[in-house]
Design a protein around this motif. Structure first.
Motif, mmCIF file in Angstrom:
data_model
loop_
_atom_site.group_PDB
_atom_site.id
_atom_site.type_symbol
_atom_site.label_atom_id
_atom_site.label_comp_id
_atom_site.label_asym_id
_atom_site.label_seq_id
_atom_site.Cartn_x
_atom_site.Cartn_y
_atom_site.Cartn_z
ATOM 1 N N GLU A 334 0.828 -1.219 0.000
ATOM 2 C CA GLU A 334 0.000 0.000 0.000
ATOM 3 C C GLU A 334 0.857 1.262 0.000
ATOM 4 O OE1 GLU A 334 -4.114 -1.586 2.138
ATOM 5 O OE2 GLU A 334 -2.694 -0.395 3.307
ATOM 6 N N SER A 335 2.052 1.182 0.579
ATOM 7 C CA SER A 335 2.940 2.343 0.606
ATOM 8 C C SER A 335 3.709 2.512 -0.703
ATOM 9 C CB SER A 335 3.936 2.220 1.763
ATOM 10 O OG SER A 335 4.821 1.141 1.534
ATOM 11 N N GLY A 336 3.673 1.497 -1.548
ATOM 12 C CA GLY A 336 4.389 1.557 -2.825
ATOM 13 C C GLY A 336 5.829 1.096 -2.750
ATOM 14 N N ILE A 337 6.274 0.627 -1.595
ATOM 15 C CA ILE A 337 7.653 0.136 -1.470
ATOM 16 C C ILE A 337 7.832 -1.120 -2.316
ATOM 17 C CG2 ILE A 337 9.352 -0.829 0.128
ATOM 18 C CD1 ILE A 337 8.195 1.049 2.272
ATOM 19 N N ILE A 338 6.861 -2.021 -2.224
ATOM 20 C CA ILE A 338 6.834 -3.186 -3.111
ATOM 21 C C ILE A 338 5.748 -2.958 -4.154
ATOM 22 C CG2 ILE A 338 6.228 -5.638 -3.271
ATOM 23 C CD1 ILE A 338 7.655 -6.053 -0.636
ATOM 24 N N LYS A 339 6.096 -3.133 -5.405
ATOM 25 C CA LYS A 339 5.173 -2.866 -6.512
ATOM 26 C C LYS A 339 4.713 -4.177 -7.136
ATOM 27 C CE LYS A 339 7.180 1.663 -7.610
ATOM 28 N NZ LYS A 339 7.903 1.754 -6.330
ATOM 29 N N LEU A 340 3.437 -4.219 -7.501
ATOM 30 C CA LEU A 340 2.840 -5.416 -8.071
ATOM 31 C C LEU A 340 2.528 -5.210 -9.551
ATOM 32 C CD1 LEU A 340 0.242 -6.169 -5.240
ATOM 33 C CD2 LEU A 340 2.642 -6.861 -5.355
ATOM 34 N N GLY A 341 2.148 -6.303 -10.213
ATOM 35 C CA GLY A 341 1.669 -6.215 -11.592
ATOM 36 C C GLY A 341 2.656 -5.528 -12.513
ATOM 37 N N GLU A 342 2.119 -4.785 -13.468
ATOM 38 C CA GLU A 342 2.976 -4.085 -14.438
ATOM 39 C C GLU A 342 3.894 -3.077 -13.762
ATOM 40 O OE1 GLU A 342 0.616 -2.346 -17.482
ATOM 41 O OE2 GLU A 342 -0.065 -4.273 -18.295
ATOM 42 N N HIS A 348 0.582 -11.251 -15.859
ATOM 43 C CA HIS A 348 -0.390 -12.279 -15.498
ATOM 44 C C HIS A 348 -1.160 -12.727 -16.730
ATOM 45 C CE1 HIS A 348 -0.275 -11.860 -11.009
ATOM 46 N NE2 HIS A 348 0.241 -10.689 -11.331
ATOM 47 N N THR A 349 -1.333 -14.036 -16.873
ATOM 48 C CA THR A 349 -2.206 -14.599 -17.892
ATOM 49 C C THR A 349 -3.391 -15.219 -17.173
ATOM 50 O OG1 THR A 349 -0.284 -15.111 -19.281
ATOM 51 C CG2 THR A 349 -2.359 -16.176 -19.856
ATOM 52 N N LEU A 350 -4.602 -14.830 -17.581
ATOM 53 C CA LEU A 350 -5.811 -15.211 -16.853
ATOM 54 C C LEU A 350 -6.569 -16.329 -17.570
ATOM 55 C CD1 LEU A 350 -7.155 -11.657 -15.917
ATOM 56 C CD2 LEU A 350 -5.390 -13.038 -14.777
ATOM 57 N N TYR A 351 -7.138 -17.235 -16.758
ATOM 58 C CA TYR A 351 -7.903 -18.373 -17.268
ATOM 59 C C TYR A 351 -9.185 -18.523 -16.449
ATOM 60 C CZ TYR A 351 -3.243 -19.585 -19.075
ATOM 61 O OH TYR A 351 -2.011 -19.549 -19.684
ATOM 62 N N SER A 352 -10.206 -19.068 -17.072
ATOM 63 C CA SER A 352 -11.437 -19.390 -16.357
ATOM 64 C C SER A 352 -11.290 -20.755 -15.680
ATOM 65 C CB SER A 352 -12.619 -19.436 -17.328
ATOM 66 O OG SER A 352 -12.489 -20.545 -18.208
ATOM 67 N N LEU A 353 -12.256 -21.088 -14.826
ATOM 68 C CA LEU A 353 -12.249 -22.415 -14.216
ATOM 69 C C LEU A 353 -12.278 -23.514 -15.275
ATOM 70 C CD1 LEU A 353 -14.714 -21.922 -11.218
ATOM 71 C CD2 LEU A 353 -12.298 -22.538 -11.028
ATOM 72 N N GLY A 368 6.822 -18.616 -12.938
ATOM 73 C CA GLY A 368 7.940 -18.330 -12.048
ATOM 74 C C GLY A 368 7.833 -16.921 -11.514
ATOM 75 N N PHE A 369 8.948 -16.404 -11.002
ATOM 76 C CA PHE A 369 8.969 -15.067 -10.419
ATOM 77 C C PHE A 369 8.554 -14.027 -11.459
ATOM 78 C CE2 PHE A 369 11.809 -11.375 -9.044
ATOM 79 C CZ PHE A 369 10.908 -10.927 -8.090
ATOM 80 N N LYS A 370 7.486 -13.318 -11.159
ATOM 81 C CA LYS A 370 6.924 -12.250 -11.990
ATOM 82 C C LYS A 370 6.356 -12.741 -13.330
ATOM 83 C CE LYS A 370 9.640 -8.487 -9.913
ATOM 84 N NZ LYS A 370 8.530 -7.829 -9.191
ATOM 85 N N VAL A 371 6.163 -14.055 -13.461
ATOM 86 C CA VAL A 371 5.472 -14.633 -14.624
ATOM 87 C C VAL A 371 4.390 -15.557 -14.065
ATOM 88 C CG1 VAL A 371 5.669 -15.984 -16.739
ATOM 89 C CG2 VAL A 371 7.578 -14.539 -16.008
#
Length: 380
Positions: A334-342, A348-353, A368-371
């Motif tokens: 939330e503080s932005g020290i660690i950044k997520l996503g792009e 991220h590759t998304l799939y349905s059930l 793997g890491f960041k994939v």
């Protein structure tokens, strides 16, 4: 499978290790005292998840049948009568590490790990049997962590897939902050470092102000990791050769003054019998240094008894993370020290059930890491 009614719960069912996951419709669970029901939005598929479901990793002690897979990002669908803070519609992170309420020594990971105590099977086969590969999941009230949607989804434009990276960083915080108690300016050795958990642990240690040395066998993979971490000035890599004396000398040579490391965090994979780097790594640990074992190999390691005693080295096992560590993880994000996503260089590759077979196949081959490869039981 037939038409899904409005009160049904699409889920992936694991009936045996010799049978594939089956898409079925279950009832939507009811929120009873001490629980909530969550509309599951996203869960990341681990590269080794298929091996667990095929029974190739018995260390996870799964008791079947069940809906598999651990943590998720979701929205509260219904709350039990004793909830005082959580409300319907809250965006939450679910931590799947569950301890028995009448015996804190008994634990399991919902949908993922049956724990080490035979009494944990009562949890896995009972109230908290089913994991996150379903549209609606019943979870313990205390395992839901409310997220600041305005900050995370508004200011940072994070998606549920991005936010589920919390699960990986929380594991790293458990190892690096809670167990190793890493402090700024200390030197942390991490290995094998090029998998998901080695990568996030390196990033967390850097975020806490440490110097990091990452070890692995592949120079190419270590160089990729270095780029993923922005060629950080406090980050170094060492290619391990298998020549223990040479590897010890290389690691010590990368530490300030050649004095060795304050912490060694081991992330040996569950597909291994032991830890490939433990023998060399532990002999680079300083007097009163700390070793934290966080991986999942099924075999044993040889500990240099006299060296550990003479150096007053502590060796700790750490599975998961406590509540304080999860809250710290969320604060770092939330503080932005660690950044997520792009923002953090992840994709991220998304799939349905219903597309789960492809999701598991791709996660195993290229995750793997960041994939990351994610299953999204419900739309965002």
């Amino acid at each position: 499978m037939g038409h899904q009614s409005s009160n049904s719960n699409r889920a992936l069912w694991l009936s045996s290790f010799s049978s594939p996951l089956e898409a079925i419709n279950l009832p939507i669970p009811e929120a009873t005292a001490g629980s909530i029901v969550v509309k599951v939005l996203d869960t990341v598929i681990f590269p080794y998840a298929e091996d667990i479901h095929k029974g190739r990793l018995p260390i996870f002690n799964l008791a079947l049948p069940l809906v598999p897979h651990p943590s998720h990002i979701g929205r509260v669908h219904a709350v039990g009568p004793d909830a005082v803070t959580l409300n319907q519609g809250d965006l939450i992170y679910f931590s799947a590490f569950i301890t028995a309420r009448d015996d804190q020594g008994v634990f399991m990971i919902q949908g993922h790990h049956g724990g080490e105590d035979p009494k944990a099977k009562k949890l896995m086969q009972g109230e908290w049997r089913d994991g996150s590969l379903q549209q609606y999941q019943k979870i313990p009230l205390e395992n839901a962590f409310v997220l600041n949607s305005d900050r995370l989804c508004g200011d940072f434009s994070y998606t549920p897939a991005d936010l589920h990276e919390i699960s990986f960083y929380a594991m790293a915080v458990g190892a690096i902050f809670e167990a190793a108690q890493v402090r700024a300016s200390e030197t942390v050795l991490i290995g094998p470092a090029t998998g998901t958990f080695g990568g996030v642990s390196s990033e967390v240690a850097l975020a806490l102000g440490a110097n990091v040395i990452a070890i692995g066998r592949s120079e190419k993979n270590l160089e990729t990791l270095k780029k993923q971490l922005g060629n950080h000035e406090r980050f170094q890599t060492i290619v391990m050769t298998g020549d223990e004396a040479a590897d010890i000398a290389s690691i010590r040579g990368a530490t300030p003054g050649g004095r060795g490391v304050d912490v060694y965090n081991d992330w040996a994979s569950g597909v291994l019998e032991g830890s490939p780097f433990f023998g060399a790594a532990i002999r680079t640990v300083k007097n009163r240094g700390r070793v934290v074992l966080s991986g999942a190999p099924s075999g044993s390691i040889n500990v240099p008894y006299a060296f550990v005693m003479h150096q007053s080295i502590s060796i700790t096992g750490k599975l998961g993370v406590d509540r304080g560590g999860i809250n710290l993880t969320i604060s770092l994000i939330e503080s932005g020290i660690i950044k997520l996503g792009e923002r953090g260089g992840a994709r991220h590759t998304l799939y349905s059930l219903d597309d789960h077979e492809e999701a598991f196949r791709e996660a195993k081959s290229s995750g793997g890491f960041k994939v990351y490869h994610d299953i999204t039981p419900n739309p965002w």
